[in-house]
Write a protein that holds these residues in place. Structure first.
Motif, PDB file in Angstrom:
ATOM      1  N   GLU A  25      49.604  36.792  22.561  1.00  0.00           N
ATOM      2  CA  GLU A  25      50.131  35.649  23.301  1.00  0.00           C
ATOM      3  C   GLU A  25      49.025  35.015  24.134  1.00  0.00           C
ATOM      4  OE1 GLU A  25      53.779  36.484  25.328  1.00  0.00           O
ATOM      5  OE2 GLU A  25      54.551  37.641  23.639  1.00  0.00           O
ATOM      6  N   ARG A  27      48.862  34.274  27.311  1.00  0.00           N
ATOM      7  CA  ARG A  27      49.261  34.426  28.721  1.00  0.00           C
ATOM      8  C   ARG A  27      48.174  33.994  29.696  1.00  0.00           C
ATOM      9  NH1 ARG A  27      52.195  39.979  27.727  1.00  0.00           N
ATOM     10  NH2 ARG A  27      54.223  39.150  27.163  1.00  0.00           N
ATOM     11  N   SER A  28      46.942  34.312  29.412  1.00  0.00           N
ATOM     12  CA  SER A  28      45.855  34.011  30.350  1.00  0.00           C
ATOM     13  C   SER A  28      45.108  32.730  29.983  1.00  0.00           C
ATOM     14  CB  SER A  28      44.875  35.185  30.408  1.00  0.00           C
ATOM     15  OG  SER A  28      44.288  35.362  29.132  1.00  0.00           O
ATOM     16  N   GLU A  36      49.844  22.001  28.259  1.00  0.00           N
ATOM     17  CA  GLU A  36      50.356  23.014  27.329  1.00  0.00           C
ATOM     18  C   GLU A  36      51.209  22.331  26.268  1.00  0.00           C
ATOM     19  OE1 GLU A  36      52.044  26.651  28.937  1.00  0.00           O
ATOM     20  OE2 GLU A  36      51.205  26.121  30.889  1.00  0.00           O
TER      21      GLU A  36
END
Length: 149
Positions: A25, A27-28, A36
């Motif tokens: 994923e 996430r960071s 996004e």
């Protein structure tokens, strides 16, 4: 000799995403301009480096591939370079379904085991790999196969 075998076996396993398995994923991730992508049933992830002419070709193909899938596919371009010229090259591609993940520390590259570019992964809404390989090899027939599912 044993150490060499273990090292090569480890790198071979890290080279590819297993089809049907969950992908890492984002996430960071740091997104270019904080933009996004919106969620979509399919995600096309392209690993990019501006010095590679094939990567630029993969970006030229991105528009037609996205047009074919319409609202059904989002695109994420992952770039490990941190410079203004690369960002200005990628900024015009930003849209509601296309985003650029900045990865200067190569954490995303490492999580996917990327050893060459342009590398791409097509994933479904449950974050499972449907296709992976040279980003120039993804074509309309592959997308249509997964769009109609």
């Amino acid at each position: 000799m044993l150490l060499l075998s273990l090292a090569s076996a480890g790198s071979a396993a890290a080279q590819h995403i297993a089809l049907g398995e969950r992908i890492p994923e984002f996430r960071s991730a740091t997104w270019l301009d904080g933009h996004e992508p919106q969620q979509a049933p399919l995600t096309w992830i392209v690993f990019f480096h501006s010095a590679n002419p094939a990567c630029r070709t993969s970006l030229e193909r991105l528009g037609p591939l996205r047009a074919l899938s319409g609202e059904l596919m989002q695109a994420v371009i992952v770039v490990c370079e941190e410079n203004a010229s690369t960002e200005s090259l990628l900024r015009p591609l930003l849209s509601d379904r296309t985003a650029v993940a900045l990865d200067p520390e190569r954490k995303i590259f490492a999580a996917f085991g990327v050893n060459y570019v342009p590398y791409g992964v097509l994933a479904d809404a449950r974050n499972r790999a449907l296709w992976q390989g040279n980003a120039l090899r993804l074509d309309n027939s592959i997308i249509e196969q997964h769009v109609t599912r």
